[in-house]
Design a protein around this motif. Structure first.
Motif, PDB file in Angstrom:
ATOM      1  N   ILE A 180       0.850  -1.189   0.000  1.00 22.30           N
ATOM      2  CA  ILE A 180       0.000   0.000   0.000  1.00 22.30           C
ATOM      3  C   ILE A 180       0.889   1.245   0.000  1.00 22.30           C
ATOM      4  O   ILE A 180       1.898   1.305   0.690  1.00 22.30           O
ATOM      5  N   ILE A 181       0.496   2.262  -0.784  1.00 23.71           N
ATOM      6  CA  ILE A 181       1.275   3.498  -0.898  1.00 23.71           C
ATOM      7  C   ILE A 181       0.639   4.592  -0.049  1.00 23.71           C
ATOM      8  O   ILE A 181      -0.563   4.831  -0.116  1.00 23.71           O
ATOM      9  N   TYR A 182       1.474   5.256   0.756  1.00 20.95           N
ATOM     10  CA  TYR A 182       1.046   6.380   1.588  1.00 20.95           C
ATOM     11  C   TYR A 182       1.857   7.605   1.193  1.00 20.95           C
ATOM     12  O   TYR A 182       3.080   7.529   1.086  1.00 20.95           O
ATOM     13  N   TYR A 183       1.173   8.730   0.990  1.00 16.43           N
ATOM     14  CA  TYR A 183       1.845   9.989   0.673  1.00 16.43           C
ATOM     15  C   TYR A 183       1.727  10.926   1.865  1.00 16.43           C
ATOM     16  O   TYR A 183       0.657  11.128   2.400  1.00 16.43           O
ATOM     17  N   ASP A 184       2.865  11.502   2.236  1.00 14.51           N
ATOM     18  CA  ASP A 184       2.794  12.526   3.260  1.00 14.51           C
ATOM     19  C   ASP A 184       3.469  13.763   2.719  1.00 14.51           C
ATOM     20  O   ASP A 184       3.800  13.807   1.553  1.00 14.51           O
ATOM     21  N   ASN A 185       3.621  14.799   3.502  1.00 17.40           N
ATOM     22  CA  ASN A 185       4.130  16.068   2.978  1.00 17.40           C
ATOM     23  C   ASN A 185       5.630  16.065   2.742  1.00 17.40           C
ATOM     24  O   ASN A 185       6.147  16.984   2.139  1.00 17.40           O
ATOM     25  N   GLY A 186       6.311  15.062   3.213  1.00 16.07           N
ATOM     26  CA  GLY A 186       7.760  15.028   3.079  1.00 16.07           C
ATOM     27  C   GLY A 186       8.230  14.067   2.008  1.00 16.07           C
ATOM     28  O   GLY A 186       7.474  13.604   1.156  1.00 16.07           O
ATOM     29  N   LEU A 187       9.492  13.772   2.086  1.00 20.38           N
ATOM     30  CA  LEU A 187      10.115  12.847   1.138  1.00 20.38           C
ATOM     31  C   LEU A 187       9.864  11.416   1.578  1.00 20.38           C
ATOM     32  O   LEU A 187       9.625  11.178   2.756  1.00 20.38           O
ATOM     33  N   PRO A 188       9.923  10.472   0.683  1.00 19.26           N
ATOM     34  CA  PRO A 188      10.178  10.605  -0.750  1.00 19.26           C
ATOM     35  C   PRO A 188       8.915  11.015  -1.513  1.00 19.26           C
ATOM     36  O   PRO A 188       7.800  10.750  -1.070  1.00 19.26           O
ATOM     37  N   ARG A 189       9.129  11.641  -2.659  1.00 17.29           N
ATOM     38  CA  ARG A 189       8.007  12.098  -3.476  1.00 17.29           C
ATOM     39  C   ARG A 189       7.106  10.966  -3.933  1.00 17.29           C
ATOM     40  O   ARG A 189       5.922  11.167  -4.133  1.00 17.29           O
ATOM     41  N   ASP A 190       7.683   9.790  -4.124  1.00 16.54           N
ATOM     42  CA  ASP A 190       6.874   8.665  -4.591  1.00 16.54           C
ATOM     43  C   ASP A 190       6.187   7.926  -3.448  1.00 16.54           C
ATOM     44  O   ASP A 190       5.613   6.867  -3.638  1.00 16.54           O
ATOM     45  N   GLY A 191       6.214   8.507  -2.263  1.00 22.72           N
ATOM     46  CA  GLY A 191       5.479   7.958  -1.133  1.00 22.72           C
ATOM     47  C   GLY A 191       6.227   6.860  -0.406  1.00 22.72           C
ATOM     48  O   GLY A 191       7.390   6.565  -0.686  1.00 22.72           O
ATOM     49  N   HIS A 192       5.534   6.283   0.533  1.00 23.23           N
ATOM     50  CA  HIS A 192       6.069   5.189   1.341  1.00 23.23           C
ATOM     51  C   HIS A 192       5.255   3.940   1.020  1.00 23.23           C
ATOM     52  O   HIS A 192       4.024   3.987   1.012  1.00 23.23           O
ATOM     53  N   GLN A 193       5.923   2.830   0.784  1.00 21.28           N
ATOM     54  CA  GLN A 193       5.233   1.593   0.465  1.00 21.28           C
ATOM     55  C   GLN A 193       5.104   0.749   1.732  1.00 21.28           C
ATOM     56  O   GLN A 193       6.081   0.223   2.236  1.00 21.28           O
ATOM     57  N   GLY A 194       3.872   0.668   2.244  1.00 17.69           N
ATOM     58  CA  GLY A 194       3.599  -0.127   3.434  1.00 17.69           C
ATOM     59  C   GLY A 194       3.838   0.638   4.721  1.00 17.69           C
ATOM     60  O   GLY A 194       4.594   1.611   4.773  1.00 17.69           O
TER      61      GLY A 194
END
Length: 153
Positions: free
Chosen positions: A53-67
């Motif tokens: 699952i991909i999670y995007y937050d306001n920081g890095l990395p731009r491609d999100g966090h996987q899991g």
């Protein structure tokens, strides 16, 4: 020509909305901290355990966090090491639902105090996609953003 029938999307109100308002408030509170590090066990209970699952937050990395595990490591590495405290307050919470999927949206304000005493306050908005699994609502996607404010002319 075939016709596809979908369950209607419902804008939640009353007790149904109250459930999601409480989820969002508890979720934001789980990331807030007076010690510089959130209670990751508490925060983790909101997330589906799927590693892809991909999670995007306001920081890095731009491609999100996987899991969830990668999100936790990313935040421990990039956000929380320099914090003395963080307060995350949501407002204008709304929710929609179709079957076992629901999505919430809300505005938020974060007040972050760094270990050196500086304070950063910002506002943003967030959308969370929830899936009901075994009676519990779990996050299967999230995306947070800070609205662009054009420079004064």
């Amino acid at each position: 020509m075939t016709s596809t029938s979908y369950e209607p999307i419902t804008m939640l109100a009353g007790n149904d909305l109250a459930v999601f308002k409480q989820l969002v408030q508890d979720y934001c509170a789980s990331w807030s901290t007076r010690t510089g590090e959130p209670d990751f066990e508490q925060a983790g209970r909101f997330y589906a355990p799927d590693p892809d699952i991909i999670y995007y937050d306001n920081g890095l990395p731009r491609d999100g966090h996987q899991g969830w595990e990668n999100l936790k490591v990313g935040l421990l590495t990039n956000v929380y090491p320099n914090l003395a405290s963080l307060e995350w307050i949501p407002w204008d919470i709304w929710a929609q639902r179709r079957g076992n999927l629901a999505w919430t949206g809300f505005n938020w304000r974060i007040t972050a105090r760094a270990k050196d005493g500086t304070v950063d306050e910002r506002e943003g908005r967030m959308t969370i996609l929830w899936e009901q699994r075994d009676g519990a609502w779990l996050i299967v996607h999230e995306h947070s953003s800070v609205p662009y404010e054009p420079p004064l002319q």
